[in-house]
Design a protein around this motif. Structure first.
Motif, PDB file in Angstrom:
ATOM      1  N   ASN A 166       0.815  -1.217   0.000  1.00 29.11           N
ATOM      2  CA  ASN A 166       0.000   0.000   0.000  1.00 29.11           C
ATOM      3  C   ASN A 166       0.845   1.262   0.000  1.00 29.11           C
ATOM      4  N   LYS A 167       2.043   1.170   0.612  1.00 26.67           N
ATOM      5  CA  LYS A 167       2.897   2.362   0.708  1.00 26.67           C
ATOM      6  C   LYS A 167       3.654   2.638  -0.596  1.00 26.67           C
ATOM      7  N   ILE A 168       4.193   1.591  -1.231  1.00 28.70           N
ATOM      8  CA  ILE A 168       5.020   1.834  -2.425  1.00 28.70           C
ATOM      9  C   ILE A 168       4.265   1.616  -3.730  1.00 28.70           C
ATOM     10  N   GLU A 169       3.066   1.013  -3.656  1.00 32.72           N
ATOM     11  CA  GLU A 169       2.181   0.821  -4.823  1.00 32.72           C
ATOM     12  C   GLU A 169       2.925   0.222  -6.027  1.00 32.72           C
ATOM     13  N   PRO A 170       3.508  -0.961  -5.866  1.00 32.23           N
ATOM     14  CA  PRO A 170       4.281  -1.570  -6.949  1.00 32.23           C
ATOM     15  C   PRO A 170       3.420  -2.433  -7.869  1.00 32.23           C
ATOM     16  N   THR A 171       4.014  -2.877  -8.965  1.00 40.73           N
ATOM     17  CA  THR A 171       3.460  -4.003  -9.715  1.00 40.73           C
ATOM     18  C   THR A 171       3.861  -5.268  -8.965  1.00 40.73           C
ATOM     19  N   VAL A 172       2.887  -6.098  -8.601  1.00 39.89           N
ATOM     20  CA  VAL A 172       3.158  -7.283  -7.796  1.00 39.89           C
ATOM     21  C   VAL A 172       3.252  -8.509  -8.709  1.00 39.89           C
ATOM     22  N   VAL A 173       4.373  -9.199  -8.643  1.00 36.46           N
ATOM     23  CA  VAL A 173       4.604 -10.422  -9.416  1.00 36.46           C
ATOM     24  C   VAL A 173       4.703 -11.584  -8.425  1.00 36.46           C
ATOM     25  N   SER A 174       3.737 -12.494  -8.442  1.00 35.71           N
ATOM     26  CA  SER A 174       3.683 -13.591  -7.477  1.00 35.71           C
ATOM     27  C   SER A 174       3.902 -14.919  -8.187  1.00 35.71           C
ATOM     28  N   LEU A 175       4.823 -15.720  -7.662  1.00 36.42           N
ATOM     29  CA  LEU A 175       5.181 -17.001  -8.263  1.00 36.42           C
ATOM     30  C   LEU A 175       4.944 -18.118  -7.256  1.00 36.42           C
ATOM     31  N   THR A 176       4.311 -19.191  -7.687  1.00 28.30           N
ATOM     32  CA  THR A 176       4.063 -20.312  -6.789  1.00 28.30           C
ATOM     33  C   THR A 176       3.909 -21.604  -7.586  1.00 28.30           C
ATOM     34  N   ALA A 177       4.270 -22.712  -6.954  1.00 32.58           N
ATOM     35  CA  ALA A 177       4.030 -24.029  -7.554  1.00 32.58           C
ATOM     36  C   ALA A 177       2.734 -24.620  -7.032  1.00 32.58           C
ATOM     37  N   THR A 178       2.317 -24.176  -5.844  1.00 30.65           N
ATOM     38  CA  THR A 178       1.133 -24.760  -5.201  1.00 30.65           C
ATOM     39  C   THR A 178       0.297 -23.669  -4.534  1.00 30.65           C
ATOM     40  N   PRO A 179      -0.632 -23.052  -5.251  1.00 32.45           N
ATOM     41  CA  PRO A 179      -1.519 -22.077  -4.610  1.00 32.45           C
ATOM     42  C   PRO A 179      -2.225 -22.717  -3.410  1.00 32.45           C
ATOM     43  N   PRO A 180      -2.452 -21.961  -2.329  1.00 41.27           N
ATOM     44  CA  PRO A 180      -3.004 -22.546  -1.096  1.00 41.27           C
ATOM     45  C   PRO A 180      -4.513 -22.760  -1.168  1.00 41.27           C
ATOM     46  N   PHE A 181      -4.944 -23.684  -2.021  1.00 43.58           N
ATOM     47  CA  PHE A 181      -6.375 -23.929  -2.194  1.00 43.58           C
ATOM     48  C   PHE A 181      -7.031 -24.527  -0.947  1.00 43.58           C
ATOM     49  N   ASP A 182      -6.211 -25.066  -0.034  1.00 48.59           N
ATOM     50  CA  ASP A 182      -6.771 -25.767   1.121  1.00 48.59           C
ATOM     51  C   ASP A 182      -6.978 -24.878   2.344  1.00 48.59           C
ATOM     52  N   VAL A 183      -6.723 -23.576   2.215  1.00 46.50           N
ATOM     53  CA  VAL A 183      -6.883 -22.696   3.377  1.00 46.50           C
ATOM     54  C   VAL A 183      -8.332 -22.252   3.509  1.00 46.50           C
ATOM     55  N   SER A 184      -8.638 -21.567   4.600  1.00 53.10           N
ATOM     56  CA  SER A 184      -9.996 -21.075   4.823  1.00 53.10           C
ATOM     57  C   SER A 184     -10.323 -19.970   3.822  1.00 53.10           C
ATOM     58  N   TYR A 185     -11.626 -19.670   3.720  1.00 54.50           N
ATOM     59  CA  TYR A 185     -12.067 -18.619   2.798  1.00 54.50           C
ATOM     60  C   TYR A 185     -11.389 -17.292   3.128  1.00 54.50           C
ATOM     61  N   THR A 186     -11.292 -16.986   4.433  1.00 51.50           N
ATOM     62  CA  THR A 186     -10.684 -15.715   4.848  1.00 51.50           C
ATOM     63  C   THR A 186      -9.229 -15.644   4.426  1.00 51.50           C
ATOM     64  N   GLU A 187      -8.476 -16.728   4.648  1.00 46.39           N
ATOM     65  CA  GLU A 187      -7.072 -16.746   4.262  1.00 46.39           C
ATOM     66  C   GLU A 187      -6.900 -16.654   2.743  1.00 46.39           C
ATOM     67  N   TRP A 188      -7.792 -17.326   2.002  1.00 42.42           N
ATOM     68  CA  TRP A 188      -7.724 -17.253   0.540  1.00 42.42           C
ATOM     69  C   TRP A 188      -7.971 -15.825   0.057  1.00 42.42           C
ATOM     70  N   GLN A 189      -8.931 -15.137   0.674  1.00 43.73           N
ATOM     71  CA  GLN A 189      -9.215 -13.756   0.295  1.00 43.73           C
ATOM     72  C   GLN A 189      -8.005 -12.862   0.549  1.00 43.73           C
ATOM     73  N   LYS A 190      -7.315 -13.093   1.658  1.00 43.75           N
ATOM     74  CA  LYS A 190      -6.109 -12.324   1.944  1.00 43.75           C
ATOM     75  C   LYS A 190      -5.023 -12.620   0.909  1.00 43.75           C
ATOM     76  N   TYR A 191      -4.900 -13.895   0.569  1.00 43.38           N
ATOM     77  CA  TYR A 191      -3.902 -14.315  -0.419  1.00 43.38           C
ATOM     78  C   TYR A 191      -4.146 -13.619  -1.764  1.00 43.38           C
ATOM     79  N   ILE A 192      -5.411 -13.589  -2.194  1.00 43.37           N
ATOM     80  CA  ILE A 192      -5.758 -12.964  -3.472  1.00 43.37           C
ATOM     81  C   ILE A 192      -5.641 -11.447  -3.387  1.00 43.37           C
ATOM     82  N   GLN A 193      -5.965 -10.881  -2.230  1.00 46.55           N
ATOM     83  CA  GLN A 193      -5.851  -9.437  -2.066  1.00 46.55           C
ATOM     84  C   GLN A 193      -4.411  -8.975  -2.272  1.00 46.55           C
ATOM     85  N   LEU A 194      -3.465  -9.780  -1.797  1.00 44.63           N
ATOM     86  CA  LEU A 194      -2.058  -9.432  -1.948  1.00 44.63           C
ATOM     87  C   LEU A 194      -1.540  -9.748  -3.344  1.00 44.63           C
ATOM     88  N   ASN A 195      -1.872 -10.927  -3.846  1.00 43.50           N
ATOM     89  CA  ASN A 195      -1.252 -11.415  -5.086  1.00 43.50           C
ATOM     90  C   ASN A 195      -2.077 -11.186  -6.348  1.00 43.50           C
TER      91      ASN A 195
END
Length: 462
Positions: A166-195
């Motif tokens: 929020n402070k530096i407002e960058p282009t965010v590039v997120s790399l993963t081999a295993t998206p966390p599909f098994d987390v709770s809805y709240t955690e998934w929303q946080k994950y998507i909010q960031l990435n």
């Protein structure tokens, strides 16, 4: 304007699936996020570096461990600069950002804390406030934030990274081999909010077609926890069930939830409801379970014409307690004593850690299962079977997270009890019970063991 030297370019040819991905890069970056899911071996690091160059802005790269952090710098120098020397405009110290700055998630979160990373330890550095770090990144005009192995993000790290984002407002590039599909809805929303949402996925068949991954078959071998581990698991389950029974009858919690403004006047709180739909629903499930009538308006808000209300179970208890203890602390402050008592007991039992609540998939249980000694016997059984089929043609690699050098013995015989998982305990298990006379070795960054019979071949090849 691109800030990187003109001769900074990938020195080799792109694989087919990599070129296909890069051809669509502009489409993926429309929302200022790039979220890529790709299997190990697909070249995520190289793609991340190429994306960084095409964006052309000073970049902060965040990795989960020191080893991976150093790998980013090495790969960039080898594949894009064709040199082993690290130029001065690449920094591995977030306190002194360069055109490229590489750090760890722990480094972002703590800045000056001592942090353990596997068998490694990051030393304490002079205190620099988070606000000052952000000012230095802003002064460097950091415009790209690369998150490697983004699925590793913990709750506390998420908050630190969201603040930085929020402070530096960058282009965010997120790399993963295993998206966390098994987390709770709240955690998934946080994950998507960031990435951001997943933009592209490189599939395993694409790597096979290219010849970068051999055709393979996934097999599962079941092992059981040891008796001591089983006792610990049963301890958690027993206390989880007891806590569940207590919450089912908690009148203080019932009255607080029932009087919550969202349930009294839902139409006046629609923004909150849609931002916290899981918390909102957990309250409705609990109120219905406790015999309270659910007014028609709540079904209209949710859009449930069938008026189906799920059974109150562990999933909904987790969501409810997360709502009560974490999501809206300000409203529930009048019940601070009740909340503090619940929170303290949950922490003591291992169900609540750093504002993350989990009963049957929590950190302590996962640690027991992930490092279960039962796996040692499973590894031996697999190695014995494969050797019985392939004999001297067997080439097997066993991967593990830790070395565990303390299980080595300088004496003539090693009788140390093997009660941890790691490279040395696995080696010792196979060595001690090696009736087939398999040639076994260890290869890590800090320890190498080879069979005596192979010493002459090693010396002749040097």
């Amino acid at each position: 304007m691109n800030v990187f030297p003109k001769n900074t370019t990938f020195k080799y040819n792109w694989r087919t699936y990599q070129k296909k991905f890069l051809d669509h890069l502009d489409e993926y970056l429309v929302d200022n996020h790039l979220h890529v899911s790709a299997p190990p071996g697909s070249g995520k690091t190289v793609l991340g570096l190429e994306v960084m160059l095409r964006i052309g802005k000073p970049t902060l790269i965040v990795a989960p461990t020191l080893a991976i952090k150093n790998q980013w710098i090495q790969r960039f120098c080898e594949l894009f600069l064709k040199t082993e020397a690290v130029p001065e405009w690449i920094s591995s110290d977030i306190r002194k950002p360069g055109i490229i700055t590489v750090t760890t998630y722990q480094g972002i979160h703590s800045f000056s804390e001592t942090v353990e990373e596997g068998d490694e330890m990051v030393k304490k550095s002079p205190k620099v406030p988070a606000s000052e770090i952000i000012k230095r990144l802003q002064k460097q005009k950091v415009g790209t934030l690369i998150l490697d192995e983004a699925h590793h993000l913990k709750n506390a790290w998420w908050r630190s990274l969201m603040d930085l984002k929020n402070k530096i407002e960058p282009t965010v590039v997120s790399l993963t081999a295993t998206p966390p599909f098994d987390v709770s809805y709240t955690e998934w929303q946080k994950y998507i909010q960031l990435n951001g949402p997943i933009d592209a996925e490189i599939s395993v068949p694409e790597l096979m077609i290219e010849g970068d991954l051999c055709p393979h078959q996934d097999l599962v071998h079941f092992t059981l926890p040891s008796q001591e581990e089983q006792k610990k698991i049963e301890y958690y389950h027993t206390h989880a069930l007891a806590f569940f029974e207590e919450i089912k009858k908690d009148d203080v919690l019932l009255n607080v939830i029932e009087q919550y403004p969202v349930y009294q006047n839902p139409l006046e709180h629609l923004d909150w409801i849609y931002e916290n739909i899981s918390s909102y629903t957990s309250g409705l499930v609990y109120l219905h379970f406790r015999g309270r009538d659910i007014p028609e308006v709540h079904f209209e808000i949710i859009g449930d014409q069938q008026k189906y209300i799920p059974e109150f179970d562990f999933f909904w208890m987790e969501e409810l307690l997360d709502f009560y203890l974490v999501v809206d602390e300000s409203y529930f402050k009048d019940n601070e004593g009740h909340r503090t008592d619940l929170g303290n007991r949950l922490r003591r039992l291992g169900f609540l850690e750093q504002k993350t609540l989990c009963f049957f998939n929590n950190k302590n249980l996962n640690q027991i299962l992930n490092s279960s000694i039962g796996k040692l016997q499973g590894i031996k059984d697999i190695a014995d079977f494969e050797f019985s089929e392939l004999k001297e043609n067997l080439r097997m690699v066993i991967l593990t997270d830790f070395i565990k050098k303390e299980y080595l013995n300088s004496g003539t015989q090693n009788t140390i009890t093997l009660d941890k998982i790691g490279a040395v305990p696995i080696f010792e298990k196979l060595r001690r019970e090696n009736s087939q006379h398999k040639k076994i070795g260890v290869l890590t960054g800090g320890l190498v063991i080879i069979p005596v019979s192979q010493e002459v071949y090693l010396k002749s090849s040097v």
